[in-house]
Enzyme design. Sequence first.
Site, PDB file in Angstrom:
ATOM      1  N   GLY A  10      98.384  52.069 116.076  1.00 33.28           N
ATOM      2  CA  GLY A  10      98.154  51.656 114.694  1.00 33.28           C
ATOM      3  C   GLY A  10      97.760  50.192 114.571  1.00 33.28           C
ATOM      4  O   GLY A  10      97.816  49.422 115.533  1.00 33.28           O
ATOM      5  N   LEU A  12      99.237  47.684 112.899  1.00 37.68           N
ATOM      6  CA  LEU A  12     100.333  46.743 113.165  1.00 37.68           C
ATOM      7  C   LEU A  12     100.836  46.883 114.599  1.00 37.68           C
ATOM      8  O   LEU A  12     101.144  45.884 115.251  1.00 37.68           O
ATOM      9  CB  LEU A  12     101.486  46.986 112.173  1.00 37.68           C
ATOM     10  CG  LEU A  12     102.729  46.130 112.412  1.00 37.68           C
ATOM     11  CD1 LEU A  12     102.400  44.640 112.351  1.00 37.68           C
ATOM     12  CD2 LEU A  12     103.814  46.472 111.394  1.00 37.68           C
ATOM     13  N   ASP A  42     106.790  64.399 113.248  1.00 34.58           N
ATOM     14  CA  ASP A  42     107.018  65.703 112.599  1.00 34.58           C
ATOM     15  C   ASP A  42     108.249  66.415 113.163  1.00 34.58           C
ATOM     16  O   ASP A  42     108.903  67.185 112.462  1.00 34.58           O
ATOM     17  CB  ASP A  42     105.807  66.631 112.801  1.00 34.58           C
ATOM     18  CG  ASP A  42     104.547  66.047 112.219  1.00 34.58           C
ATOM     19  OD1 ASP A  42     104.324  64.844 112.416  1.00 34.58           O
ATOM     20  OD2 ASP A  42     103.793  66.781 111.566  1.00 34.58           O
ATOM     21  N   ALA A  66     103.870  55.629 111.022  1.00 40.78           N
ATOM     22  CA  ALA A  66     104.078  56.258 109.717  1.00 40.78           C
ATOM     23  C   ALA A  66     102.808  57.008 109.341  1.00 40.78           C
ATOM     24  O   ALA A  66     101.729  56.732 109.867  1.00 40.78           O
ATOM     25  CB  ALA A  66     104.374  55.210 108.647  1.00 40.78           C
ATOM     26  N   TRP A  67     102.975  57.945 108.433  1.00 42.44           N
ATOM     27  CA  TRP A  67     101.811  58.596 107.826  1.00 42.44           C
ATOM     28  C   TRP A  67     101.399  57.681 106.664  1.00 42.44           C
ATOM     29  O   TRP A  67     102.042  57.660 105.616  1.00 42.44           O
ATOM     30  CB  TRP A  67     102.203  59.977 107.333  1.00 42.44           C
ATOM     31  CG  TRP A  67     101.047  60.816 106.898  1.00 42.44           C
ATOM     32  CD1 TRP A  67      99.720  60.651 107.225  1.00 42.44           C
ATOM     33  CD2 TRP A  67     101.097  61.977 106.062  1.00 42.44           C
ATOM     34  NE1 TRP A  67      98.952  61.637 106.660  1.00 42.44           N
ATOM     35  CE2 TRP A  67      99.766  62.468 105.941  1.00 42.44           C
ATOM     36  CE3 TRP A  67     102.123  62.656 105.420  1.00 42.44           C
ATOM     37  CZ2 TRP A  67      99.456  63.592 105.188  1.00 42.44           C
ATOM     38  CZ3 TRP A  67     101.815  63.777 104.671  1.00 42.44           C
ATOM     39  CH2 TRP A  67     100.494  64.243 104.554  1.00 42.44           C
ATOM     40  N   THR A  68     100.353  56.876 106.896  1.00 43.21           N
ATOM     41  CA  THR A  68     100.004  55.823 105.939  1.00 43.21           C
ATOM     42  C   THR A  68      98.922  56.262 104.938  1.00 43.21           C
ATOM     43  O   THR A  68      98.504  55.459 104.108  1.00 43.21           O
ATOM     44  CB  THR A  68      99.528  54.551 106.673  1.00 43.21           C
ATOM     45  OG1 THR A  68      98.463  54.908 107.567  1.00 43.21           O
ATOM     46  CG2 THR A  68     100.655  53.927 107.460  1.00 43.21           C
ATOM     47  N   THR A 107     107.741  49.071 103.062  1.00 43.43           N
ATOM     48  CA  THR A 107     106.609  48.790 102.181  1.00 43.43           C
ATOM     49  C   THR A 107     107.042  48.312 100.798  1.00 43.43           C
ATOM     50  O   THR A 107     108.145  48.636 100.335  1.00 43.43           O
ATOM     51  CB  THR A 107     105.776  50.084 102.028  1.00 43.43           C
ATOM     52  OG1 THR A 107     104.790  49.902 101.016  1.00 43.43           O
ATOM     53  CG2 THR A 107     106.630  51.272 101.610  1.00 43.43           C
ATOM     54  N   TYR A 133     104.763  58.733  99.055  1.00 45.46           N
ATOM     55  CA  TYR A 133     104.793  57.809 100.195  1.00 45.46           C
ATOM     56  C   TYR A 133     105.949  56.828 100.027  1.00 45.46           C
ATOM     57  O   TYR A 133     106.769  56.638 100.928  1.00 45.46           O
ATOM     58  CB  TYR A 133     103.452  57.065 100.280  1.00 45.46           C
ATOM     59  CG  TYR A 133     103.424  55.900 101.249  1.00 45.46           C
ATOM     60  CD1 TYR A 133     103.331  56.118 102.623  1.00 45.46           C
ATOM     61  CD2 TYR A 133     103.470  54.587 100.781  1.00 45.46           C
ATOM     62  CE1 TYR A 133     103.298  55.046 103.509  1.00 45.46           C
ATOM     63  CE2 TYR A 133     103.437  53.509 101.660  1.00 45.46           C
ATOM     64  CZ  TYR A 133     103.348  53.747 103.024  1.00 45.46           C
ATOM     65  OH  TYR A 133     103.318  52.674 103.895  1.00 45.46           O
ATOM     66  N   TRP A 164      99.894  45.533 101.788  1.00 42.80           N
ATOM     67  CA  TRP A 164      98.434  45.335 101.841  1.00 42.80           C
ATOM     68  C   TRP A 164      97.974  44.827 103.214  1.00 42.80           C
ATOM     69  O   TRP A 164      97.364  43.757 103.323  1.00 42.80           O
ATOM     70  CB  TRP A 164      98.001  44.373 100.741  1.00 42.80           C
ATOM     71  CG  TRP A 164      98.139  44.904  99.348  1.00 42.80           C
ATOM     72  CD1 TRP A 164      98.867  45.995  98.944  1.00 42.80           C
ATOM     73  CD2 TRP A 164      97.528  44.379  98.157  1.00 42.80           C
ATOM     74  NE1 TRP A 164      98.740  46.164  97.585  1.00 42.80           N
ATOM     75  CE2 TRP A 164      97.930  45.192  97.077  1.00 42.80           C
ATOM     76  CE3 TRP A 164      96.694  43.297  97.904  1.00 42.80           C
ATOM     77  CZ2 TRP A 164      97.512  44.959  95.767  1.00 42.80           C
ATOM     78  CZ3 TRP A 164      96.284  43.047  96.605  1.00 42.80           C
ATOM     79  CH2 TRP A 164      96.682  43.875  95.549  1.00 42.80           C
TER      80      TRP A 164
HETATM   81  N1  LIG Z   1      98.750  49.740 105.751  1.00 42.70           N
HETATM   82  C1  LIG Z   1      99.358  49.071 104.776  1.00 42.70           C
HETATM   83  O1  LIG Z   1      98.738  48.503 103.870  1.00 42.70           O
HETATM   84  C2  LIG Z   1     100.870  49.002 104.768  1.00 42.70           C
HETATM   85  C3  LIG Z   1     101.501  48.312 103.724  1.00 42.70           C
HETATM   86  C4  LIG Z   1     102.892  48.219 103.734  1.00 42.70           C
HETATM   87  C5  LIG Z   1     103.614  48.797 104.774  1.00 42.70           C
HETATM   88  N2  LIG Z   1     102.975  49.482 105.746  1.00 42.70           N
HETATM   89  C6  LIG Z   1     103.768  50.072 106.836  1.00 42.70           C
HETATM   90  O2  LIG Z   1     103.463  49.361 108.015  1.00 42.70           O
HETATM   91  C7  LIG Z   1     103.554  50.223 109.161  1.00 42.70           C
HETATM   92  C8  LIG Z   1     102.299  50.087 109.994  1.00 42.70           C
HETATM   93  O3  LIG Z   1     101.179  50.462 109.198  1.00 42.70           O
HETATM   94  P1  LIG Z   1      99.715  50.467 109.829  1.00 42.70           P
HETATM   95  O4  LIG Z   1      98.784  50.056 108.722  1.00 42.70           O
HETATM   96  O5  LIG Z   1      99.703  49.756 111.131  1.00 42.70           O
HETATM   97  O6  LIG Z   1      99.524  52.032 110.073  1.00 42.70           O
HETATM   98  P2  LIG Z   1      98.354  52.806 110.827  1.00 42.70           P
HETATM   99  O7  LIG Z   1      97.300  51.876 111.299  1.00 42.70           O
HETATM  100  O8  LIG Z   1      97.986  53.964 109.952  1.00 42.70           O
HETATM  101  O9  LIG Z   1      99.098  53.353 112.125  1.00 42.70           O
HETATM  102  C9  LIG Z   1     100.083  54.330 112.006  1.00 42.70           C
HETATM  103  C10 LIG Z   1     100.647  54.662 113.362  1.00 42.70           C
HETATM  104  O10 LIG Z   1     101.552  55.755 113.166  1.00 42.70           O
HETATM  105  C11 LIG Z   1     101.194  56.796 114.057  1.00 42.70           C
HETATM  106  N3  LIG Z   1     101.453  58.093 113.440  1.00 42.70           N
HETATM  107  C12 LIG Z   1     100.913  58.612 112.316  1.00 42.70           C
HETATM  108  N4  LIG Z   1     101.373  59.850 112.087  1.00 42.70           N
HETATM  109  C13 LIG Z   1     102.250  60.107 113.092  1.00 42.70           C
HETATM  110  C14 LIG Z   1     103.043  61.233 113.428  1.00 42.70           C
HETATM  111  N5  LIG Z   1     103.066  62.328 112.671  1.00 42.70           N
HETATM  112  N6  LIG Z   1     103.821  61.161 114.545  1.00 42.70           N
HETATM  113  C15 LIG Z   1     103.800  60.057 115.332  1.00 42.70           C
HETATM  114  N7  LIG Z   1     103.043  58.979 115.071  1.00 42.70           N
HETATM  115  C16 LIG Z   1     102.288  58.998 113.965  1.00 42.70           C
HETATM  116  C17 LIG Z   1      99.719  56.614 114.295  1.00 42.70           C
HETATM  117  O11 LIG Z   1      99.367  57.255 115.491  1.00 42.70           O
HETATM  118  P3  LIG Z   1      97.963  58.048 115.584  1.00 42.70           P
HETATM  119  O12 LIG Z   1      96.890  57.065 115.294  1.00 42.70           O
HETATM  120  O13 LIG Z   1      97.977  58.561 116.987  1.00 42.70           O
HETATM  121  O14 LIG Z   1      98.055  59.125 114.533  1.00 42.70           O
HETATM  122  C18 LIG Z   1      99.617  55.097 114.385  1.00 42.70           C
HETATM  123  O15 LIG Z   1     100.021  54.647 115.662  1.00 42.70           O
HETATM  124  C19 LIG Z   1     103.840  51.614 108.593  1.00 42.70           C
HETATM  125  O16 LIG Z   1     105.219  51.856 108.677  1.00 42.70           O
HETATM  126  C20 LIG Z   1     103.431  51.527 107.145  1.00 42.70           C
HETATM  127  O17 LIG Z   1     104.145  52.431 106.340  1.00 42.70           O
HETATM  128  C21 LIG Z   1     101.623  49.592 105.778  1.00 42.70           C
END
Ligand SMILES: NC(=O)c1ccc[n+]([C@@H]2O[C@H](COP(=O)([O-])OP(=O)(O)OC[C@H]3O[C@@H](n4cnc5c(N)ncnc54)[C@H](OP(=O)(O)O)[C@@H]3O)[C@@H](O)[C@H]2O)c1
Length: 309
Positions: A10, A12, A42, A66-68, A107, A133, A164
Amino acid sequence: MRVAVIGVVGRLGRALVQALEDAPFTGPRGPIGWDQPEVELDALTADSIGVLLDRERPEAVIHTAAWTDVDGCARDPELAMRRNGTAVGELAVACAARGIDLIVVSTNEVFDGRRADGIAYLPEDPRNPINPYGAAKAEAERLAIAAYEAPGARGRLGIARTSWLYGPPGNDFPAKIARAALRARDAGTPLQVVADEIGVPTYTPDLAEAIVELLGADAVAPAGERWAIHHLVNGGRASRADWAREVLRVLGIDVPTVDVPASTWQRVSTPPLWGVLAPTPLPSGEPMRDWREAFAHAVPVLRRELGIG
Ligand SMILES: NC(=O)c1ccc[n+]([C@@H]2O[C@H](COP(=O)([O-])OP(=O)(O)OC[C@H]3O[C@@H](n4cnc5c(N)ncnc54)[C@H](OP(=O)(O)O)[C@@H]3O)[C@@H](O)[C@H]2O)c1
């Protein structure tokens, strides 16, 4: 210190691996990285993750996976709760049973975003998510805290809320809005930008460094406490429109913008309109830099992604 990161594919996760490789306390082997299929949210139970924890023996785990896809979560709230809520509770039970410190990334969407007094959310403000979410992430926080408060629990929990996110590998808000602006310019139309959704753009390498700082200073939670909530965001605040205009300014894309409300576009998930987190202090006493300064750092990579010089 042996540190495992869950979700290394991901946005982060990859920034964290980089920051941990540079950190003096992770040793020459660097961090342990997990992603699918090794960790599958899952089907995650305390027993299944326990096997991995017993094999690799980390002293700290950072859970970023996470499922983002917030609209996907809204279409399937049950699956969202499983992946982003109960799986985190199971992970916390397994870590607390083994005395492993855990950082769970959360978040601003645990809040409803309805406050109108212009005051940023504090860690202790009540959670009141308005979409599936946010509901799942709020449940993850609650379950993780319960796991570390349970009798016999060892180790400490840090909940790191942020908002964000953007950064490598791109295809994030700056890249998407820049592409939309280029299309609008070519079509000779103004770019519509959302003016009533306010938050804090946060650059993933900065967030990763802040999390590594907490770990390195043994500040996941204060001494004597089982858990703490941290708000880790860049400085300042912005509307989506402010952020879009900053992207256009630094990239030199000349297109008129028109402010519109978020309700202009029908979405399955409703974002909190006021999503501003008040940053919590870091051990160094140095706050994370202002979002505009952080964004300037991201621009060369963004230019390459968009193919504009
Ligand atoms: N993006 C934002 O704006 C934001 C804002 C606030 C907080 N957050 C939090 O910050 C964290 C990191 O976010 P990010 O933007 O880096 O997320 P991201 O780029 O979408 O990456 C998500 C990661 O979770 C893995 N993942 C998704 N579904 C999964 C599943 N069912 N089982 C196991 N692994 C799974 C993905 O693996 P695959 O690629 O292999 O599916 C990927 O490694 C998350 O906890 C998110 O909720 C994000």
